[in-house]
Design a protein around this motif. Sequence first.
Motif, PDB file in Angstrom:
ATOM      1  N   GLY A   1      26.871  15.171  -1.868  1.00  0.00           N
ATOM      2  CA  GLY A   1      26.038  14.019  -2.226  1.00  0.00           C
ATOM      3  C   GLY A   1      25.855  12.693  -1.521  1.00  0.00           C
ATOM      4  N   ALA A   2      26.346  12.817  -0.112  1.00  0.00           N
ATOM      5  CA  ALA A   2      26.340  11.617   0.939  1.00  0.00           C
ATOM      6  C   ALA A   2      24.981  11.327   0.962  1.00  0.00           C
ATOM      7  N   ARG A   3      23.965  12.147   0.740  1.00  0.00           N
ATOM      8  CA  ARG A   3      22.344  11.783   1.061  1.00  0.00           C
ATOM      9  C   ARG A   3      22.114  10.533  -0.079  1.00  0.00           C
ATOM     10  N   ASP A   4      22.927  10.301  -1.304  1.00  0.00           N
ATOM     11  CA  ASP A   4      22.800   9.241  -2.174  1.00  0.00           C
ATOM     12  C   ASP A   4      23.546   8.325  -1.897  1.00  0.00           C
ATOM     13  N   ALA A   5      24.355   8.420  -0.853  1.00  0.00           N
ATOM     14  CA  ALA A   5      25.398   7.311  -0.657  1.00  0.00           C
ATOM     15  C   ALA A   5      24.918   5.944   0.203  1.00  0.00           C
ATOM     16  N   ALA A   6      25.866   4.936  -0.719  1.00  0.00           N
ATOM     17  CA  ALA A   6      25.241   3.710   0.036  1.00  0.00           C
ATOM     18  C   ALA A   6      26.214   3.464   1.033  1.00  0.00           C
TER      19      ALA A   6
ATOM     20  N   LEU B   1      23.356   2.427   3.411  1.00  0.00           N
ATOM     21  CA  LEU B   1      22.045   2.681   2.874  1.00  0.00           C
ATOM     22  C   LEU B   1      21.235   3.701   3.594  1.00  0.00           C
ATOM     23  N   GLY B   2      21.823   4.644   4.528  1.00  0.00           N
ATOM     24  CA  GLY B   2      21.277   5.634   4.949  1.00  0.00           C
ATOM     25  C   GLY B   2      20.291   5.436   6.362  1.00  0.00           C
ATOM     26  N   VAL B   3      20.649   4.453   6.866  1.00  0.00           N
ATOM     27  CA  VAL B   3      20.062   3.803   7.976  1.00  0.00           C
ATOM     28  C   VAL B   3      20.934   3.177   9.160  1.00  0.00           C
ATOM     29  N   PRO B   4      20.845   3.032  10.422  1.00  0.00           N
ATOM     30  CA  PRO B   4      21.762   2.180  11.113  1.00  0.00           C
ATOM     31  C   PRO B   4      22.118   0.972  10.692  1.00  0.00           C
ATOM     32  N   LEU B   5      23.135   0.582  11.069  1.00  0.00           N
ATOM     33  CA  LEU B   5      23.712  -0.807  10.626  1.00  0.00           C
ATOM     34  C   LEU B   5      22.478  -1.890  10.713  1.00  0.00           C
ATOM     35  N   ALA B   6      22.149  -2.332  11.859  1.00  0.00           N
ATOM     36  CA  ALA B   6      21.277  -3.211  12.115  1.00  0.00           C
ATOM     37  C   ALA B   6      20.256  -3.265  11.339  1.00  0.00           C
ATOM     38  N   GLU B   7      19.662  -2.182  10.808  1.00  0.00           N
ATOM     39  CA  GLU B   7      18.502  -1.965   9.887  1.00  0.00           C
ATOM     40  C   GLU B   7      18.934  -2.240   8.484  1.00  0.00           C
ATOM     41  N   ALA B   8      20.295  -1.597   8.166  1.00  0.00           N
ATOM     42  CA  ALA B   8      20.803  -2.039   6.780  1.00  0.00           C
ATOM     43  C   ALA B   8      21.039  -3.546   6.621  1.00  0.00           C
ATOM     44  N   LEU B   9      21.616  -4.273   7.395  1.00  0.00           N
ATOM     45  CA  LEU B   9      22.198  -5.408   7.175  1.00  0.00           C
ATOM     46  C   LEU B   9      21.576  -6.472   6.284  1.00  0.00           C
ATOM     47  N   PRO B  10      20.097  -6.577   6.627  1.00  0.00           N
ATOM     48  CA  PRO B  10      19.347  -7.661   5.696  1.00  0.00           C
ATOM     49  C   PRO B  10      19.501  -7.162   4.310  1.00  0.00           C
ATOM     50  N   SER B  11      19.733  -5.880   3.962  1.00  0.00           N
ATOM     51  CA  SER B  11      19.617  -5.684   2.400  1.00  0.00           C
ATOM     52  C   SER B  11      21.265  -5.591   1.913  1.00  0.00           C
ATOM     53  N   VAL B  12      22.146  -5.951   2.728  1.00  0.00           N
ATOM     54  CA  VAL B  12      23.616  -6.000   2.341  1.00  0.00           C
ATOM     55  C   VAL B  12      24.061  -7.511   2.127  1.00  0.00           C
ATOM     56  N   GLY B  13      24.483  -7.917   0.922  1.00  0.00           N
ATOM     57  CA  GLY B  13      25.001  -9.211   0.828  1.00  0.00           C
ATOM     58  C   GLY B  13      26.614  -8.998   0.863  1.00  0.00           C
TER      59      GLY B  13
ATOM     60  N   LEU C   1      23.948 -13.349  -2.311  1.00  0.00           N
ATOM     61  CA  LEU C   1      22.702 -12.750  -3.114  1.00  0.00           C
ATOM     62  C   LEU C   1      21.359 -13.569  -2.758  1.00  0.00           C
ATOM     63  N   LEU C   2      21.573 -14.112  -1.680  1.00  0.00           N
ATOM     64  CA  LEU C   2      20.225 -14.842  -1.324  1.00  0.00           C
ATOM     65  C   LEU C   2      18.884 -14.068  -0.885  1.00  0.00           C
ATOM     66  N   GLY C   3      19.077 -12.968  -0.428  1.00  0.00           N
ATOM     67  CA  GLY C   3      18.116 -12.082  -0.375  1.00  0.00           C
ATOM     68  C   GLY C   3      18.121 -10.987  -1.307  1.00  0.00           C
ATOM     69  N   PRO C   4      17.130 -10.213  -1.235  1.00  0.00           N
ATOM     70  CA  PRO C   4      17.229  -9.050  -2.134  1.00  0.00           C
ATOM     71  C   PRO C   4      18.108  -7.949  -1.704  1.00  0.00           C
ATOM     72  N   ARG C   5      19.161  -7.704  -2.248  1.00  0.00           N
ATOM     73  CA  ARG C   5      20.001  -6.700  -1.719  1.00  0.00           C
ATOM     74  C   ARG C   5      20.552  -5.446  -2.670  1.00  0.00           C
ATOM     75  N   GLU C   6      20.661  -4.345  -1.717  1.00  0.00           N
ATOM     76  CA  GLU C   6      20.915  -3.256  -2.282  1.00  0.00           C
ATOM     77  C   GLU C   6      22.183  -2.816  -2.508  1.00  0.00           C
ATOM     78  N   LEU C   7      23.187  -3.385  -1.614  1.00  0.00           N
ATOM     79  CA  LEU C   7      24.473  -3.309  -1.485  1.00  0.00           C
ATOM     80  C   LEU C   7      25.187  -4.850  -1.502  1.00  0.00           C
ATOM     81  N   LEU C   8      26.289  -5.007  -2.339  1.00  0.00           N
ATOM     82  CA  LEU C   8      26.848  -6.196  -2.201  1.00  0.00           C
ATOM     83  C   LEU C   8      28.616  -5.456  -1.812  1.00  0.00           C
ATOM     84  N   ILE C   9      28.871  -6.153  -0.942  1.00  0.00           N
ATOM     85  CA  ILE C   9      30.355  -5.925  -0.429  1.00  0.00           C
ATOM     86  C   ILE C   9      31.058  -7.117  -0.470  1.00  0.00           C
ATOM     87  N   LEU C  10      32.287  -7.027  -1.203  1.00  0.00           N
ATOM     88  CA  LEU C  10      33.030  -8.113  -1.792  1.00  0.00           C
ATOM     89  C   LEU C  10      34.575  -7.968  -1.397  1.00  0.00           C
TER      90      LEU C  10
END
Length: 339
Positions: A32-37, A98-110, A181-190
Motif C-alpha cells: 500500500g505504499a502507493r497510497d502513502a503520504a 505525497l508520492g512526488v519528489p521533495l521539492a514538489e511536495a513541500l508546498p503541500s506540507v505544513g 496551515l497557512l497554505g492548502p496542506r495534504e500533510l502536516l508534520i508536527l
Amino acid sequence: MTTDTKAGAPFAASPPLPESGTGTPVPAPPGGARDAAIVTRGLTKRFRGGQVAVDSLDLVVPRGSVFGFLGPNGSGKTTTIRMLLGLVTPTSGTRELLGVPLAEALPSVGALVEGPAFYPYLSGRDNLLRYDAADRTADPRTARERVAAALDRVGLAAAAGKRYRAYSLGMRQRLAIAAALLGPRELLILDEPTNGLDPQGTREVRALIKEIAAEGVTVFVSSHLLAEVEQMCTHAAIMRAGRLVAQGSLAGLRAGEVPRVRVETPDVARAARVLRELGLMDVHAGEGEVTASLEDVAAEHANAELVRAGVAVRGLAVVRPSLEDVFVELTGEGFDVDG
Ligand SMILES: Nc1ncnc2c1ncn2[C@@H]1O[C@H](COP(=O)(O)OP(=O)(O)OP(=O)(O)O)[C@@H](O)[C@H]1O
C-alpha cells in the motif's frame, strides 16, 4: 522542540525552502505504499562526530492516517523529521512525500519543527501575517484571507486580535499550528506538538490534531508519550536508538500481543490453579487478584470454570495489550518516559 517567545528576536524562520529534489521517485514497495503520504527507504543520518542518529529507516505512512512517531528522547525523531522536510541532508537513503519528489511536495506540507518565534506584542493575526509574508511562494494579495482561514481552523478567530503574550500555552501552540496551515496542506508534520504544554493546552492540541485529520489531512506527529499516541493516532512507528522497532496500525501492532484476563477474588490460590489447568499462561497471583495470558481461551469460559470450581469471582476483565506491552515485547525494555 520549543515554541516560545523570543522577545526582540528576528522574525520567525520562514517556511523551509524546497531542496533541489531527491532524484528518482521511490518505487512503491508492496503493502500500500502507493497510497502513502511518506515513504522512506534506508534513510540514514550520521552526524559528523560519527553518531548515527537515524539508521536505515524504512517508513510507510498511509495517507489519511494520524501517524504517531514514537520514541524516547534521543531516538532520532527530530532528525528524521528534519530529513523529511529537507532541513537536514541524509547521509544515505531516500524519502518521498505525497508520492512526488521533495521539492514538489513541500508546498503541500505544513510543518511544526522548531516552533516559530512569535512577537509577544503583536496579535495572533499580525504574527501570522508576518509569518505569511516571509513565505516567498505565498501571494501577498490573499494573505488576509489565508491568515483568517488558518486562525479559524485552529479555533482562534475570536482571539485573532489579542496580543500573543495574552495567549494561553494551548493558544500559542494552536497559533503555531495555524502557521503550518497557512497554505492548502495534504500533510502536516508536527514535532512533539504537546511538549511543554499544560494539561489544558495538551487537550486543545490533541483535539485540534484530530479535527485536522478528520478533514482529510495526513498528520505525522512525533511524541515520546505512549499514552498520547494511543489516544490520538491510528498508526504508529516505534523508534529506539535511531532504529525502527515496529510500525503499523495500532490494532495491527497490538494484534501480536495476547490479551490478559484479570480476576478479582479473595481465592487467589484456587483461581490461579484453575486458570493454569485451563491452559492460561503467565499466571500471576497478586493481592486480591490473579492475572493471566488468555491464549486461546475465551474469557467467559474461564469465568464459568472459576465459578464451577467454587472460586468467588468479584470481577473479571479482559485487559487488551497496550503499546507499551508491544514495546516491551519487542525490545525487552520498558519505555523510559512517563505518560
Ligand atoms: N546536530 C547534531 N550533531 C550531532 N548529534 C546530533 C545532532 N542532532 C541530534 N544529534 C544526536 O542524534 C540523536 C537523535 O537525536 P534526535 O533529536 O533526532 O532525537 P529525538 O528522538 O528527536 O529526541 P528529542 O525528543 O530529545 O529531540 C541524539 O543522540 C542526538 O544527541
